[in-house]
Design a protein around this motif. Structure first.
Motif, PDB file in Angstrom:
ATOM      1  N   VAL A 133      96.233  42.132  66.321  1.00 23.70           N
ATOM      2  CA  VAL A 133      97.155  43.168  66.813  1.00 23.70           C
ATOM      3  C   VAL A 133      98.405  42.530  67.406  1.00 23.70           C
ATOM      4  O   VAL A 133      99.536  42.974  67.166  1.00 23.70           O
ATOM      5  N   PHE A 134      98.214  41.463  68.185  1.00 20.85           N
ATOM      6  CA  PHE A 134      99.360  40.788  68.799  1.00 20.85           C
ATOM      7  C   PHE A 134     100.250  40.100  67.760  1.00 20.85           C
ATOM      8  O   PHE A 134     101.451  39.927  67.976  1.00 20.85           O
ATOM      9  N   ALA A 135      99.638  39.733  66.624  1.00 19.16           N
ATOM     10  CA  ALA A 135     100.401  39.051  65.577  1.00 19.16           C
ATOM     11  C   ALA A 135     100.880  40.009  64.488  1.00 19.16           C
ATOM     12  O   ALA A 135     101.364  39.580  63.444  1.00 19.16           O
ATOM     13  N   ALA A 136     100.723  41.324  64.741  1.00 16.95           N
ATOM     14  CA  ALA A 136     101.032  42.314  63.701  1.00 16.95           C
ATOM     15  C   ALA A 136     102.499  42.289  63.291  1.00 16.95           C
ATOM     16  O   ALA A 136     102.842  42.598  62.145  1.00 16.95           O
ATOM     17  N   GLU A 143      98.251  43.724  55.430  1.00 20.60           N
ATOM     18  CA  GLU A 143      97.433  43.086  56.459  1.00 20.60           C
ATOM     19  C   GLU A 143      97.379  43.957  57.716  1.00 20.60           C
ATOM     20  O   GLU A 143      96.349  44.032  58.390  1.00 20.60           O
ATOM     21  N   ILE A 144      98.499  44.595  58.040  1.00 21.82           N
ATOM     22  CA  ILE A 144      98.499  45.517  59.180  1.00 21.82           C
ATOM     23  C   ILE A 144      97.530  46.673  58.921  1.00 21.82           C
ATOM     24  O   ILE A 144      96.773  47.089  59.810  1.00 21.82           O
ATOM     25  N   GLY A 145      97.535  47.187  57.669  1.00 19.95           N
ATOM     26  CA  GLY A 145      96.608  48.266  57.318  1.00 19.95           C
ATOM     27  C   GLY A 145      95.163  47.848  57.443  1.00 19.95           C
ATOM     28  O   GLY A 145      94.326  48.591  57.968  1.00 19.95           O
ATOM     29  N   LEU A 146      94.843  46.634  56.984  1.00 20.76           N
ATOM     30  CA  LEU A 146      93.474  46.133  57.109  1.00 20.76           C
ATOM     31  C   LEU A 146      93.074  45.948  58.571  1.00 20.76           C
ATOM     32  O   LEU A 146      91.939  46.216  58.965  1.00 20.76           O
ATOM     33  N   VAL A 151      89.882  47.707  63.250  1.00 20.52           N
ATOM     34  CA  VAL A 151      89.800  48.174  64.633  1.00 20.52           C
ATOM     35  C   VAL A 151      89.135  49.547  64.699  1.00 20.52           C
ATOM     36  O   VAL A 151      88.298  49.818  65.572  1.00 20.52           O
ATOM     37  N   LEU A 152      89.477  50.439  63.759  1.00 23.12           N
ATOM     38  CA  LEU A 152      88.894  51.783  63.752  1.00 23.12           C
ATOM     39  C   LEU A 152      87.387  51.728  63.499  1.00 23.12           C
ATOM     40  O   LEU A 152      86.613  52.457  64.136  1.00 23.12           O
ATOM     41  N   VAL A 153      86.959  50.860  62.577  1.00 20.53           N
ATOM     42  CA  VAL A 153      85.526  50.730  62.291  1.00 20.53           C
ATOM     43  C   VAL A 153      84.783  50.230  63.528  1.00 20.53           C
ATOM     44  O   VAL A 153      83.716  50.742  63.895  1.00 20.53           O
ATOM     45  N   ILE A 154      85.351  49.216  64.183  1.00 12.20           N
ATOM     46  CA  ILE A 154      84.711  48.630  65.369  1.00 12.20           C
ATOM     47  C   ILE A 154      84.612  49.656  66.493  1.00 12.20           C
ATOM     48  O   ILE A 154      83.596  49.743  67.198  1.00 12.20           O
ATOM     49  N   LEU A 155      85.650  50.482  66.664  1.00 15.74           N
ATOM     50  CA  LEU A 155      85.635  51.506  67.710  1.00 15.74           C
ATOM     51  C   LEU A 155      84.689  52.652  67.370  1.00 15.74           C
ATOM     52  O   LEU A 155      84.117  53.283  68.267  1.00 15.74           O
ATOM     53  N   THR A 156      84.510  52.918  66.087  1.00 13.75           N
ATOM     54  CA  THR A 156      83.678  54.044  65.668  1.00 13.75           C
ATOM     55  C   THR A 156      82.192  53.770  65.860  1.00 13.75           C
ATOM     56  O   THR A 156      81.423  54.697  66.164  1.00 13.75           O
TER      57      THR A 156
END
Length: 296
Positions: A133-136, A143-146, A151-156
């Protein structure tokens, strides 16, 4: 383990061989997030101190200093989490402050393998996405999309999981629960009602009381303090059957007298253990005799 909901708490119930259930309240996601933020602050302070020492020394080129600081962040972070949870029985400094801890989903003692596995997975779940995220700003759009998808999968995962387990907990077989607070309660042997029938009908011999120890007595006390339990409660009936079988009690416990039996057994067991302690014998649990024979 089985789960039930009580108010806003999710309770995981573990039933040991004695049949006396032990309840754990699953820690809320907010509490876990607070503990993680505190641990991040503590580890960042350690890395910051090391970074100042490296920069002040001036014995490395800037690129090498940056590489060394990134490596130190990893070498400080992993031992911090692993050693803390091993030494403090499932707690880091952040978890101790917020009142939560990690336990084995089977109710047994945490193993070093479980602690190591769940914390190594934290690198994949938390720190790698954070660095991405910091290197986005310097990454291409795909790569930003991935990164966003990761992040969404990990939060879900913890949101969709009934035990609020993250991926590391699922792989390691661990669960984060509220750490019970110690509360000084009234003396159950004094506060519990004494009836003539309970004293007259339930007599316990020394061999009955030599089966269990302090741990089992404390577990029984937790059951007797539960105001929702009645003599006809299925759990109470099962506990009485287990105790009667274990201690070899030959008299019949009539229907409706299960709580009277447990209260009388609690008083007798407590008096027996206190008497043993006066003579220098500390009986911690039901394995006391076996441990004594092995030690001898």
């Amino acid at each position: 383990m089985s789960q039930r909901v009580q108010g806003d708490k999710r309770l995981e119930q573990f039933i040991p061989p004695e049949g006396v259930p032990i309840n754990f309240a699953v820690a809320s996601l907010g509490t876990r997030f607070g503990a993680q933020c505190l641990d991040l602050i503590f580890t960042f302070l350690l890395v910051f101190v090391c970074a100042i020492a490296i920069v002040s020394g001036g014995f490395l080129p800037p690129a090498a200093e940056m590489t060394l600081m990134i490596l130190l962040a990893f070498l400080i972070r992993i031992p911090y989490y692993v050693l803390s949870e091993l030494i403090w029985n499932g707690r880091t400094l952040g978890k101790k402050i917020t009142g939560i801890r990690v336990i084995n989903v089977n109710g047994r003692r945490l193993t070093p393998h479980q602690v190591t596995a769940r914390n190594l997975m934290k690198e994949v779940e938390i720190f790698t996405p954070l660095s991405l995220v910091f290197a986005a700003g310097s990454m291409p759009a795909w790569e930003i999309g991935l990164t966003i998808a990761l992040v969404l999968v990990i939060l879900t995962v913890p949101l969709a999981n009934r035990r609020r387990q993250r991926l590391g907990d699922i792989i390691a077989g661990t669960l984060v629960v509220d750490n019970p607070r110690s509360v000084l309660l009234s003396d159950l042997a004094i506060s519990a009602p004494t009836t003539v029938s309970s004293q007259a009908e339930f007599d316990f011999l020394p061999e009955h009381l030599d089966v269990y120890g302090k741990y089992e007595l404390q577990t029984l006390e937790d059951v007797l303090r539960d105001p929702t339990k009645s003599s006809n409660n299925e759990e109470i009936v099962q506990i009485v059957r287990t105790i009667v079988r274990k201690i070899g009690y030959r008299d019949t416990v009539k229907p409706g007298q299960q709580l009277l039996f447990l209260t009388a057994f609690y008083r007798a067991q407590r008096e027996h253990l206190e008497t043993l302690r006066l003579f220098g014998t500390r009986r911690e649990n039901k394995f006391y005799q076996a441990e004594k024979e092995v030690g001898g």
